[in-house]
Enzyme design. Structure first.
Site, PDB file in Angstrom:
ATOM      1  N   HIS A  65      53.959  15.949  15.667  1.00  0.00           N
ATOM      2  CA  HIS A  65      53.380  15.011  14.716  1.00  0.00           C
ATOM      3  C   HIS A  65      52.146  14.306  15.294  1.00  0.00           C
ATOM      4  CE1 HIS A  65      56.930  15.724  12.375  1.00  0.00           C
ATOM      5  NE2 HIS A  65      57.706  15.240  13.320  1.00  0.00           N
ATOM      6  N   HIS A 124      58.983  15.860   5.818  1.00  0.00           N
ATOM      7  CA  HIS A 124      59.672  16.897   5.039  1.00  0.00           C
ATOM      8  C   HIS A 124      59.392  16.719   3.545  1.00  0.00           C
ATOM      9  CE1 HIS A 124      62.859  17.016   8.509  1.00  0.00           C
ATOM     10  NE2 HIS A 124      61.638  17.377   8.896  1.00  0.00           N
ATOM     11  N   ASP A 174      56.858  21.028   9.323  1.00  0.00           N
ATOM     12  CA  ASP A 174      56.359  19.719   9.753  1.00  0.00           C
ATOM     13  C   ASP A 174      54.842  19.666   9.712  1.00  0.00           C
ATOM     14  OD1 ASP A 174      58.811  18.516  10.213  1.00  0.00           O
ATOM     15  OD2 ASP A 174      58.779  18.827  12.386  1.00  0.00           O
ATOM     16  N   HIS A 219      60.469  25.592  11.171  1.00  0.00           N
ATOM     17  CA  HIS A 219      60.526  24.158  10.894  1.00  0.00           C
ATOM     18  C   HIS A 219      59.286  23.446  11.434  1.00  0.00           C
ATOM     19  CE1 HIS A 219      62.216  20.314   9.840  1.00  0.00           C
ATOM     20  NE2 HIS A 219      61.738  19.877  10.987  1.00  0.00           N
TER      21      HIS A 219
END
Length: 305
Positions: free
Chosen positions: A261, A77, A238, A234
């Protein structure tokens, strides 16, 4: 031109997964410095480069480490906020192993940076131009990079929970798009996953104030959603933070399908393993105007207030 902060910006909060209190200060840095973390609570070699090849963990967050064992987790973030504000040079001093989660988005980081102000530096921005498609996939998740004139993110998610369902969004990241469209979108989870995460030593600092919790067709977090499609926004946030670990802005179209991720880091590793798939270029005024953060200023604070 490259940019840094006009002065230090401090943040105090709690780590999402560790539950530990942490103090963090983002300091200005000289042109060409890049983004580095320094564990202020550790002796010896405590500097860690914010770079794709320093990533050592991708379970529900992105974690980096140096050769001496200094680590910092949940950096995505903050990295998204730096990239989205067009900050290429900064030193992040932190007294714990995890970046504070704050409200679960990048909004408070962006607010702090824009209120302090940005300083242009006498050095041109270098960017990574993707020359040919690169794709990685695993277990129904997929991420790819394609040639483009600026950075574009195209993301799709699909959850069984009716309150999330299938969502897709595509966004060019130039001209403050990150600040206006993505910065305030919070991390989220399913109620069914909360106990599992905590049993595995994760989400110890998670609350309804720093994450959106879904249960079937219900949004459990007080106040509901900030955007109808906040979850996919969101995920795009990311992705920008993880892509910022390339070490320079990307001129590429990123496509993510159920990616996270781990997939985005695998994608960067695949890109840099193919020297013919990319080149480092100096950004003239026209290219620089298409980078994330170009043109962002205090007037954009209303979007994340």
């Amino acid at each position: 031109m490259q940019r840094t902060l006009k002065g230090p910006v401090g943040f105090v909060g709690t780590g999402l997964h560790s539950g530990r209190a942490v103090r963090m200060t983002v300091q200005p840095a000289s042109a060409g410095y890049g983004i580095w973390f320094r564990r202020a609570d550790l002796p010896g070699d405590a500097l860690i480069a914010a770079r794709w090849d320093q990533v050592v963990g991708t379970t529900l967050c992105t974690e980096i480490a140096n050769g001496a064992g200094a680590r910092v987790a949940t950096i995505e973030h903050l990295m998204a906020a730096l990239a989205g504000c067009g900050i290429q040079n900064a030193l992040i001093e932190i007294d714990g192993p995890e970046v504070p989660i704050l409200d679960g988005s990048s909004a408070r980081f962006v607010q702090g940076f824009l209120k302090r102000g940005l300083r242009e530096q006498q050095a041109e921005v270098m960017a990574i131009r993707v020359l040919e498609p690169v794709t990685v996939s695993q277990d129904g998740a997929k991420a790819s990079l394609h040639p483009a004139e600026g950075l574009e993110i195209d993301f799709a998610i699909d959850f069984v929970d009716a309150a999330i369902g299938r969502q897709q969004k595509r966004l060019r990241m130039a001209n403050g798009a990150f600040v206006r469209e993505l910065a305030d979108s919070r991390t989220f989870c399913r109620q069914a996953d909360v106990e599992r995460m905590q049993a595995n030593g994760l989400a110890r600092g998670g609350t309804m104030a720093n994450a959106v919790v879904f249960d079937g067709d219900r949004v459990l977090s007080p106040g509901g959603l900030r955007h109808r499609d906040e979850p996919v926004r969101h995920k795009m946030l990311d992705a920008l933070g993880d892509l910022a670990l390339a070490g320079a802005p990307l001129l590429a179209r990123y496509r993510g399908e159920r990616a996270g991720h781990a997939m985005t880091n695998r994608l960067l590793r695949a890109l840099f393993a193919r020297p013919g798939a990319w080149e480092l270029v100096t950004c003239g005024a026209g290219v620089a105007a298409r980078l994330p953060g170009a043109g962002v200023g205090r007037a954009d604070l209303a979007a994340v207030a």
